[in-house]
Design an enzyme around this catalytic site. Structure first.
Site, PDB file in Angstrom:
ATOM      1  N   ASN A  21      -6.586  -4.161  11.891  1.00 17.19           N
ATOM      2  CA  ASN A  21      -7.521  -3.034  11.887  1.00 17.19           C
ATOM      3  C   ASN A  21      -8.904  -3.460  12.354  1.00 17.19           C
ATOM      4  OD1 ASN A  21      -9.498  -2.842   9.360  1.00 17.19           O
ATOM      5  ND2 ASN A  21      -7.649  -3.889   8.694  1.00 17.19           N
ATOM      6  N   CYS A  44       0.844  -1.195   0.000  1.00 19.79           N
ATOM      7  CA  CYS A  44       0.000   0.000   0.000  1.00 19.79           C
ATOM      8  C   CYS A  44       0.883   1.250   0.000  1.00 19.79           C
ATOM      9  CB  CYS A  44      -0.910  -0.009   1.229  1.00 19.79           C
ATOM     10  SG  CYS A  44      -1.889   1.487   1.321  1.00 19.79           S
ATOM     11  N   HIS A  56       3.239  -7.888  14.166  1.00 20.22           N
ATOM     12  CA  HIS A  56       2.448  -7.724  12.938  1.00 20.22           C
ATOM     13  C   HIS A  56       3.383  -7.576  11.734  1.00 20.22           C
ATOM     14  CE1 HIS A  56      -0.276  -5.985   9.980  1.00 20.22           C
ATOM     15  NE2 HIS A  56      -1.260  -6.489  10.691  1.00 20.22           N
ATOM     16  N   GLU A 100       3.254  -5.830   9.103  1.00 22.71           N
ATOM     17  CA  GLU A 100       3.518  -4.439   8.668  1.00 22.71           C
ATOM     18  C   GLU A 100       4.649  -3.825   9.498  1.00 22.71           C
ATOM     19  OE1 GLU A 100       0.178  -1.605   8.577  1.00 22.71           O
ATOM     20  OE2 GLU A 100       1.648  -0.021   8.933  1.00 22.71           O
TER      21      GLU A 100
HETATM   22 FE1  F3S Z   1      -3.325   0.966   3.048  1.00 22.84          FE
HETATM   23 FE2  F3S Z   1      -4.561   1.845   5.147  1.00 22.84          FE
HETATM   24 FE3  F3S Z   1      -5.645   0.037   3.678  1.00 22.84          FE
HETATM   25  S1  F3S Z   1      -2.405   1.421   4.954  1.00 22.84           S
HETATM   26  S2  F3S Z   1      -3.932  -1.147   2.933  1.00 22.84           S
HETATM   27  S3  F3S Z   1      -5.200   2.141   3.056  1.00 22.84           S
HETATM   28  S4  F3S Z   1      -5.753   0.131   5.877  1.00 22.84           S
END
Ligand code: F3S
Length: 284
Positions: free
Chosen positions: A225, A99, A127, A129
């Protein structure tokens, strides 16, 4: 009796892009093996569906090392620099579905740590990320998760500190924790890297949860999330239910309530949200 569906429920742009990227690669490379580094998004149903179409999930550097041919798609959560280096070294094709909001953090931490600043990341150290972000830091970095006792955190005062956050971090918690660190008199630079999609989703979920008798949060159990959404909604409405699919929902629990709110994590497919919505409406 009312059912309120969050407008922000479901795929964010980053997840949609990652899913579309895999679909496109399947179409374009029927002659090649396609891999994703880690599950492309945090949703078992979507990942299994791609597996049926021939996509293989690689779960570690060791597995990646053994691959000598094919296309490697980097998942939406991003990966550390060393993974890109390894893909290049092995002559594999890389397709990057990280992303853009996560990429931004990679650039920040690389630049700041190259300049000798100490990087602090607010997020879950386990995590993917956060592991990926740490993989762009030169030298050490500190991860502060929500449970950490920041009051007792000892960091030396001789370096500038740069604070970033996992894109899905709880915004209220972020502000509170920054305030505590600021009071300690460090030279800090704070970069709020919580993505807009997350912030908007959390704000809307909080608002809906305050208004309803019961709240349903839909998302994969591994989705950070979605876990945050659940915490936020549960703080505002005790009758909050975390479900992965309709099967997890006991519709009897909703029979005596007058208003129900529904939200979903960024990697929850629309088909699941629609199915839950249809069945909840049916009992009213
Ligand atoms: Fe990007 Fe936010 Fe979705 S970082 S993948 S827009 S939850």
């Amino acid at each position: 009796m009312k059912v309120i569906i969050a407008k922000t429920a479901g795929f964010c742009f980053g997840v949609r892009n990652a899913v579309n990227t895999v679909s496109k690669q399947i179409q374009q490379h029927s002659d090649k093996r396609i891999y994703t580094y880690g599950p492309i998004i945090n949703n078992e149903i979507v990942v299994k569906d791609f597996e049926k179409k021939g996509v293989t999930v690689i779960n570690s550097k060791e597995e990646l090392e053994k691959i000598k041919d094919g296309v490697i798609i980097i998942r939406s959560h991003g990966v550390s620099k060393s993974i890109y280096d390894l893909i290049e070294k092995n002559g594999l094709t890389v397709v990057d579905a990280t992303c853009s909001d996560v990429k931004k953090i990679h650039k920040i931490v690389k630049k700041e740590s190259d300049e000798g600043n100490l990087v602090i990341i607010f997020g879950n150290p386990n995590h993917p990320e956060v592991k990926g972000i740490r993989g762009w830091v030169k030298g050490e970095s500190i991860v502060i998760d929500e449970a950490l006792d920041v009051d007792n955190l000892e960091i030396s005062h001789d370096r500038k500190i740069v604070i970033v956050a996992q894109t899905t971090f709880n915004y209220e918690k972020f502000k509170e924790t920054v305030e505590i660190i600021e009071k300690k008199g460090y030279d800090i630079s704070v970069l709020n890297t919580i993505c807009n999609a997350t912030r908007e989703r959390q704000e809307e979920a909080r608002k809906i949860a305050r208004e309803v008798d019961a709240m349903i949060v839909i998302g994969d159990k591994h989705s950070s999330n979605t876990q945050k959404l659940f915490e936020i909604c549960h703080n505002a409405c005790k009758a909050t239910y975390y479900i992965q699919t309709l099967e997890d929902l006991d519709l009897n629990q909703l029979e005596s309530v007058e208003t129900v709110g529904i939200t979903a994590g960024a990697s929850t497919p629309n088909t699941i949200i629609e199915e839950v919505q249809r069945n909840v409406r049916a009992i009213f």
